[in-house]
Scaffold this active site. Structure first.
Site, PDB file in Angstrom:
ATOM      1  N   CYS A 101      16.654  66.635  39.190  1.00 39.85           N
ATOM      2  CA  CYS A 101      15.741  65.481  39.187  1.00 39.85           C
ATOM      3  C   CYS A 101      15.396  65.016  40.599  1.00 39.85           C
ATOM      4  O   CYS A 101      14.225  64.794  40.921  1.00 39.85           O
ATOM      5  CB  CYS A 101      16.334  64.345  38.360  1.00 39.85           C
ATOM      6  SG  CYS A 101      17.875  63.643  38.984  1.00 39.85           S
ATOM      7  N   HIS A 160      19.850  59.494  37.494  1.00 39.20           N
ATOM      8  CA  HIS A 160      18.633  60.235  37.136  1.00 39.20           C
ATOM      9  C   HIS A 160      17.426  59.512  37.710  1.00 39.20           C
ATOM     10  O   HIS A 160      17.402  58.277  37.810  1.00 39.20           O
ATOM     11  CB  HIS A 160      18.496  60.363  35.621  1.00 39.20           C
ATOM     12  CG  HIS A 160      17.336  61.233  35.201  1.00 39.20           C
ATOM     13  ND1 HIS A 160      17.229  62.550  35.575  1.00 39.20           N
ATOM     14  CD2 HIS A 160      16.231  60.969  34.461  1.00 39.20           C
ATOM     15  CE1 HIS A 160      16.103  63.059  35.077  1.00 39.20           C
ATOM     16  NE2 HIS A 160      15.486  62.122  34.399  1.00 39.20           N
ATOM     17  N   GLU A 172       9.420  64.714  34.948  1.00 32.19           N
ATOM     18  CA  GLU A 172      10.826  64.760  35.328  1.00 32.19           C
ATOM     19  C   GLU A 172      11.410  66.160  35.200  1.00 32.19           C
ATOM     20  O   GLU A 172      10.952  66.981  34.408  1.00 32.19           O
ATOM     21  CB  GLU A 172      11.648  63.814  34.456  1.00 32.19           C
ATOM     22  CG  GLU A 172      11.643  64.181  32.979  1.00 32.19           C
ATOM     23  CD  GLU A 172      12.492  63.261  32.112  1.00 32.19           C
ATOM     24  OE1 GLU A 172      13.458  62.651  32.626  1.00 32.19           O
ATOM     25  OE2 GLU A 172      12.197  63.153  30.908  1.00 32.19           O
TER      26      GLU A 172
END
Length: 284
Positions: A101, A160, A172
């Site tokens: 990420c 995240h 993402e």
């Protein structure tokens, strides 16, 4: 990112310093897969030119593998990942060239700005001195524009990060076993908020030092705690003031600095530099 809903998405997936962007463009981004980037674009107005470029750079990687640790080589760009010992789904990540990420976010903003301004973990990216605004979870997506970074976790650990597209969507690198994708913005669970990025660090940027250092609502250790820095962090200092004397680490100092990105105060003992910071104005 590892999460509770791996089974639901696996089937769909099957089908800390600034450095200049190196000359010669190392590690070119992996060629996207056959999946079209349909729906991945700037989907709302209000973003800066750099933020729009970052969105489109990330969208160009739709279909590339998520790879744990991917994107964290010497320069921005996809790399082979490593096995996450806590996640069996990551067993093939060393064979998959791609991004995790924060690796994707790093690449997107390097492409947009020509500088490696977000080299680090999701936690350090949220706490970057390149922030121009921060938004709490309670505000939802109302104040956000494309290119803002949505984060998940808590003040002690952001785990995240994703890039807001607008219209309730984000792009993402989600978790092992999937590819870079467009998702609905997830506002429940441990959604923590968002940060808006500027390509240049703000004036008055300093580094903290020490571990588990708390900031406070007022320039006093008896005031409410606001945010804890688990380790050295770059921060913007708006102004400083003489207030409660503090003794820590064998040092006594009555100077406190106001951190606008956190709406909080920190004793200057934990900011690298002289007891009274050079070039920082006195708070009114």
């Amino acid at each position: 990112m590892r999460n509770r809903w791996r089974a639901a998405v696996a089937a769909a997936a099957a089908g800390l310093s600034l450095i200049a962007w190196p000359a010669g463009r190392p590690a070119q981004a992996a060629a996207p897969g056959t999946a079209a980037a349909e729906g991945c674009d700037v989907l709302a107005p209000g973003a800066s030119a750099a933020a729009e470029k970052a969105v489109r750079a990330a969208c160009s990687q739709i279909g590339v593998w998520y790879s744990w640790g991917g994107g964290h080589g010497p320069a921005p760009g996809p790399t082979y990942g490593v096995v996450d010992p806590t996640d069996p789904a990551s067993e093939h990540d060393p064979e998959r060239r791609g991004f995790d990420c924060s690796g994707l976010v790093r690449y997107a903003y390097a492409e947009a700005t020509g500088r490696d301004i977000l080299n680090g973990t999701a936690h350090s990216q949220f706490n970057t001195p390149h922030a121009t605004a921060r938004f709490g979870a309670a505000g939802g997506t109302g104040p956000l524009v494309p290119g803002d970074l949505l984060v998940y976790g808590n003040a002690s650990k952001i785990h995240h990060i994703a890039i807001h597209l607008g219209a309730g969507k984000m792009v993402e690198a989600r978790q092992s076993g999937t590819r870079i994708m467009v998702s609905d913005v997830r506002l429940g669970g441990d959604y923590f908020g968002a940060v808006r990025i500027n390509s240049d660090p703000g004036r008055g940027t300093f580094s903290t030092w020490g571990t588990d250092v708390w900031t406070h609502a007022e320039p006093s250790t008896t005031s409410a705690r606001v945010h804890k820095f688990t380790g050295p962090t770059s921060v913007r200092v708006e102004c400083q003031a003489h207030a409660q004397p503090v003794t820590a680490e064998g040092i006594t100092n009555d100077a406190w600095s106001y951190l606008p990105d956190y709406s909080a105060w920190i004793t200057n003992i934990y900011i690298k530099g002289p007891a009274w910071l050079d070039g920082v104005p006195t708070c009114p």
